[in-house]
Motif scaffolding. Structure first.
Motif, PDB file in Angstrom:
ATOM      1  N   TYR A 150       0.835  -1.198   0.000  1.00  0.00           N
ATOM      2  CA  TYR A 150       0.000   0.000   0.000  1.00  0.00           C
ATOM      3  C   TYR A 150       0.873   1.252   0.000  1.00  0.00           C
ATOM      4  CZ  TYR A 150      -4.051   2.880   1.268  1.00  0.00           C
ATOM      5  OH  TYR A 150      -5.057   3.806   1.278  1.00  0.00           O
ATOM      6  N   ARG A 204       2.549   1.741  -3.429  1.00  0.00           N
ATOM      7  CA  ARG A 204       1.631   2.243  -4.460  1.00  0.00           C
ATOM      8  C   ARG A 204       1.281   3.693  -4.208  1.00  0.00           C
ATOM      9  NH1 ARG A 204       0.336  -3.051  -5.196  1.00  0.00           N
ATOM     10  NH2 ARG A 204       2.413  -3.758  -5.700  1.00  0.00           N
ATOM     11  N   MET A 205       1.065   4.005  -2.934  1.00  0.00           N
ATOM     12  CA  MET A 205       0.691   5.369  -2.615  1.00  0.00           C
ATOM     13  C   MET A 205       1.826   6.314  -2.973  1.00  0.00           C
ATOM     14  SD  MET A 205      -1.123   6.717   0.751  1.00  0.00           S
ATOM     15  CE  MET A 205      -2.799   6.701   0.224  1.00  0.00           C
ATOM     16  N   THR A 212      -4.318  -0.708 -10.050  1.00  0.00           N
ATOM     17  CA  THR A 212      -4.098  -0.813  -8.613  1.00  0.00           C
ATOM     18  C   THR A 212      -5.180  -0.025  -7.901  1.00  0.00           C
ATOM     19  OG1 THR A 212      -1.763  -0.745  -9.119  1.00  0.00           O
ATOM     20  CG2 THR A 212      -2.373  -0.610  -6.816  1.00  0.00           C
ATOM     21  N   LEU A 226      -6.277   1.351  -4.252  1.00  0.00           N
ATOM     22  CA  LEU A 226      -5.919   1.556  -2.851  1.00  0.00           C
ATOM     23  C   LEU A 226      -7.209   1.823  -2.098  1.00  0.00           C
ATOM     24  CD1 LEU A 226      -2.958   4.065  -3.225  1.00  0.00           C
ATOM     25  CD2 LEU A 226      -2.828   1.606  -3.092  1.00  0.00           C
TER      26      LEU A 226
END
Lengths: 296, 133
Positions: free
Chosen positions: A45, A48-49, B78, B80
């Motif tokens: 996470y 990706r962030m 992706t 989130l």
């Protein structure tokens, strides 16, 4: 020369202490594994962030409309230090090393004439900081109730920080925590949260190669960034908490390992003393009997 | 060009799902959008809603997400999300209870901050209930 009985009592008490430290070490070891897994699970996470942040910020940096969370308030007069420590002791230098780093920063900032505010996470850090910086502590977050650190805990802290930021209570925020490197080595780290640090090396590497294309943004960059930045803040806090949790268990494990070994050494020494004095007593008694018999 | 899209669903706590899909429908802030192989790079915010994953011509996964972000780049999607629950696991009774709780909180809220949070929860559970229906 201590009596035989007092020696025996002493050996027994050290033995039971050793049992406790050994058990604590084993508990810490299993908790450490879980904490490490949690830290690892959070990595995708965060990565990706960071990559989304990198893609977005490239377009936004330098523009006047960039959110204040990213570019800051333009001043750096008031600093907020978020000091994340453990709720419990008996973990070696874990808590004091964070506090030491935070203290150094406080001194540095006050020497420059800045105002410092402290947000304590975990009661051990608060107890240590209260001694000489009590007036600077703005708030304390108590995590002793949550057994496992979840994202919700981090979000609560981040919400508080955001509320303070929006109220204009500080300009720059740093978080202090122990970065978990290995069981024997935890590195106290200071990380800047606000304004967001994006121009890092990992952010640049995190942006995917678009093969000549450019991103479309829905609804638009600014809206996304405005939603992303607070979440990024929660994520950073979450990561710090997870690293801290793993470090705490690691530090406790090695501290308890040392304690167990020390207890073992102590038992050995005491047993030697005990055996010597027992022999000395037997010899003494024999001499008394023999000399008594000779006198007759 | 690839035949499938790599779909990854991540939450702060863990990587929830990683699979290759023919199409993924994402509830974007500005409307639902389907991601097929060859989709142009895109970053979007997500509203409360359902992600539908199609593999071999059939919808295999329906997952409820409570807001988040989606990124499409190089045949890779992706998502989130802070909260994601498979639709099958949504429990109407529990959701209704949670929704009532949230409504009460919204009424009792003392300041704007608490009210906004409670309102967000009401919105989330309402969307969850709709999804469960």
């Amino acid at each position: 020369m201590p009596s035989l009985k007092s020696l025996r009592v002493r050996i027994n008490s050290v033995k039971s202490t050793q049992k406790i430290t050994k058990a604590m070490k084993m508990v810490a070891a299993s908790k450490l594994r879980r904490a490490q897994e949690a830290a690892e699970a959070a990595r995708p996470y965060a990565e990706r962030m960071a990559s989304i942040m990198a893609s977005l910020s490239a377009a936004q940096i330098g523009s006047d409309t960039a959110p204040r969370l990213m570019i800051g308030t333009g001043s750096d007069q008031v600093h907020l230090l978020i000091v994340a420590t453990a709720e419990r002791g008996l973990c070696g230098a874990f808590n004091s090393s964070i506090v030491k780093l935070a203290r150094r920063k406080i001194e540095e900032l006050t020497a420059q004439g800045k105002t410092v505010k402290i947000l304590c996470v975990g009661k051990k850090g608060r107890d240590q900081l209260r001694r000489d910086h009590a007036s600077k502590i703005a708030d304390t977050v108590d995590l002793s109730k949550s057994k496992k650190i979840g994202f919700a805990d981090a979000q609560e802290i981040a919400d508080r920080v955001l509320a303070m930021f929006e109220a204009g209570e500080f300009d720059v925020a740093h978080v202090f925590y122990n970065n978990f490197k290995s069981v024997i080595s935890q590195i106290p780290t200071a990380q800047q949260l606000i304004p967001a640090m994006i121009a890092g090396t990992n952010a640049a590497a995190g942006a995917p190669d678009l093969q000549g294309g450019i991103y479309e943004f829905e609804p638009d960059e600014e809206t996304i960034l405005n939603q992303l930045l607070p979440r990024n803040l929660s994520m950073q806090v979450y990561r710090a908490l997870l690293e801290n949790a793993a470090s705490e268990q690691g530090a406790r494990m090695s501290a308890m390992d040392n304690a167990t070994r020390n207890a073992g050494e102590m038992i050995k020494k005491l047993t030697t003393v005990y055996n010597r004095s027992r022999q000395a007593q037997i010899t003494k008694e024999l001499i008394e009997i023999i000399s008594g018999a000779e006198a007759v | 060009m690839a035949e499938t899209v790599r779909f990854e669903l991540v939450s702060p706590e863990k990587l929830l799902l990683a699979l290759d899909a023919e199409m993924v429908v994402v509830p974007g802030e500005a409307g639902d959008f389907g991601v097929l192989p060859g989709h142009s790079p895109l970053i979007s915010t997500i509203r409360n809603g359902i992600i539908e994953v199609t593999v071999n011509g059939a919808v295999t996964e329906r997952i409820f997400v409570a807001g988040g972000f989606a990124e499409v780049a190089n045949d890779k999607l992706t998502v989130l999300a802070e909260e994601a629950v498979p639709v099958k696991q949504l429990d109407r009774a529990k959701l209704e209870a949670a929704l009532n709780d949230a409504r009460e909180d919204a009424e009792d809220a003392k300041d704007d901050h608490a009210r906004a949070r409670a309102a967000a929860r009401v919105e989330k559970y309402t969307a969850m209930l709709e999804a469960a229906a």
